[in-house]
Motif scaffolding. Structure first.
Motif, mmCIF file in Angstrom:
data_model
loop_
_atom_site.group_PDB
_atom_site.id
_atom_site.type_symbol
_atom_site.label_atom_id
_atom_site.label_comp_id
_atom_site.label_asym_id
_atom_site.label_seq_id
_atom_site.Cartn_x
_atom_site.Cartn_y
_atom_site.Cartn_z
ATOM 1 N N GLN A 186 76.597 48.223 29.516
ATOM 2 C CA GLN A 186 75.174 48.056 29.791
ATOM 3 C C GLN A 186 74.993 47.705 31.262
ATOM 4 O O GLN A 186 75.559 46.743 31.758
ATOM 5 N N VAL A 187 74.197 48.523 31.948
ATOM 6 C CA VAL A 187 73.929 48.289 33.356
ATOM 7 C C VAL A 187 72.751 47.340 33.503
ATOM 8 O O VAL A 187 71.710 47.530 32.873
ATOM 9 N N GLN A 188 72.939 46.321 34.310
ATOM 10 C CA GLN A 188 71.839 45.390 34.607
ATOM 11 C C GLN A 188 71.680 45.244 36.109
ATOM 12 O O GLN A 188 72.671 45.123 36.834
ATOM 13 N N LEU A 189 70.431 45.230 36.528
ATOM 14 C CA LEU A 189 70.092 44.992 37.924
ATOM 15 C C LEU A 189 69.166 43.784 37.967
ATOM 16 O O LEU A 189 68.153 43.757 37.258
ATOM 17 N N VAL A 190 69.495 42.803 38.792
ATOM 18 C CA VAL A 190 68.704 41.582 38.859
ATOM 19 C C VAL A 190 68.311 41.321 40.306
ATOM 20 O O VAL A 190 69.178 41.067 41.158
ATOM 21 N N GLU A 191 67.005 41.391 40.570
ATOM 22 C CA GLU A 191 66.484 41.143 41.911
ATOM 23 C C GLU A 191 66.227 39.658 42.134
ATOM 24 O O GLU A 191 65.940 38.914 41.188
#
Length: 126
Positions: free
Chosen positions: A1-6
């Motif tokens: 699962q790809v997660q991007l957190v800004e």
């Protein structure tokens, strides 16, 4: 699962600076083409900047060219957006986006990206 957190958004006065960060969870981050988009209230999501996996090319919207800089650290799985000389019209939610690098080096529309962060609010006061 790809997660991007800004992270890194906030309230700043016109003329000020902010640095946004986007931490990515995928182990093959270096293979991904990364971009930043923004969306102001009542407006469509718009392209801000993008960077190739090898960092050899960067692209910017005309509205931010010369003021914003996109960069990435593949060892840290992180992409950055340094924003200088901010203007009230830069106020928006900023999103980090990623896609597997493909045959092109130029991806500037939201539907060309597969993965998105939750966004971080940037507010520039006049």
């Amino acid at each position: 699962q790809v997660q991007l957190v800004e992270s890194g958004g906030g309230l700043v006065q016109a003329g000020g600076s902010l640095r946004l960060s986007c931490a990515a969870s995928m182990s093959t981050f270096s293979m991904y083409y990364m971009g930043w988009f923004r969306q102001a209230p009542g407006k469509e999501r718009e392209f801000v900047a993008a960077i190739t996996w090898s960092r050899d090319r960067t692209y910017y919207a005309d509205s931010v060219k010369g003021r914003f800089t996109i960069s990435r650290d593949n060892a840290k799985n992180t992409v950055y957006l340094q924003m200088n000389s901010l203007k009230p019209e830069d106020t928006a939610v900023y999103y980090c986006a990623g896609r597997i690098s493909g045959g092109s080096n130029y991806y500037t529309t939201p539907n060309e990206y597969d993965y998105w962060g939750q966004g971080t609010q940037v507010t520039v006061s006049s």
